[in-house]
Motif scaffolding. Structure first.
Motif: not given
Length: 169
Positions: A95, A76, A90, A101, A72, A79
């Motif tokens: 990231i 992010s 997660t 995203n 992402m 989400y």
């Protein structure tokens, strides 16, 4: 043995807009070589989507233990918060701070015809998120994602001896 499933694939933000008219009234057949249109969309909503996000959500609702392997971007936070509230890990979502995203912008008309624009964003870096970091799993699903990432994840899963389903979408 674990009941964990690895879910590799896109995590996207979907912006869905509704145009109350018909595209066919604005798109003229003899003018398609020079399209320049703007649609007033009085309703708009944002949904959390992407293939791995949708699959993980469904598996979680069925009592599974999905672990997403995805990428992402800088946008992010909302989400990731939603996934955590749902009890979906997660920990294996990379990231990319210099990316956004993946995002799909959907405009639908009164006849449910759609005009879409898709920005792949951070999912293009899926190949940088190694499967080995995700830990043991009983099975994996490779869903649509960055093309290099899909191929790398298939090779990594085969090397680790984790059976997988490959859905290129």
């Amino acid at each position: 043995m674990t009941k964990t499933s690895l879910i590799c694939g896109s995590l996207a933000t979907d912006t869905i807009m509704q145009f109350p008219g018909r595209f066919s009234e604005s798109l003229l057949a003899d003018q398609l070589h020079k399209v320049n249109v703007s649609f007033l969309v009085p309703t708009m909503r944002t949904e959390f989507g992407g293939c791995s996000g949708n699959i993980a959500y469904s598996l979680k609702m069925l009592g599974g233990d999905p672990r997403i392997v995805g990428v992402m971007g800088q946008d992010s936070a909302a989400y990731l918060e939603r996934l955590q509230k749902l009890g979906i890990s997660t920990a294996n979502i990379m990231i990319k701070a210099d990316s956004y995203n993946a995002q799909c912008f959907v405009t639908a008309d009164a006849d449910n015809n759609q005009i879409n624009a898709f920005h792949p964003g951070a999912m293009s870096f899926a190949h940088e998120n190694p499967i080995a970091n995700a830990g043991p799993a009983k099975i994996a699903i490779i869903s649509p994602d960055g093309d290099q990432g899909m191929l790398k994840h298939a090779a990594d899963l085969a090397e680790l001896g984790i059976p997988f389903m490959f859905d290129p979408g």
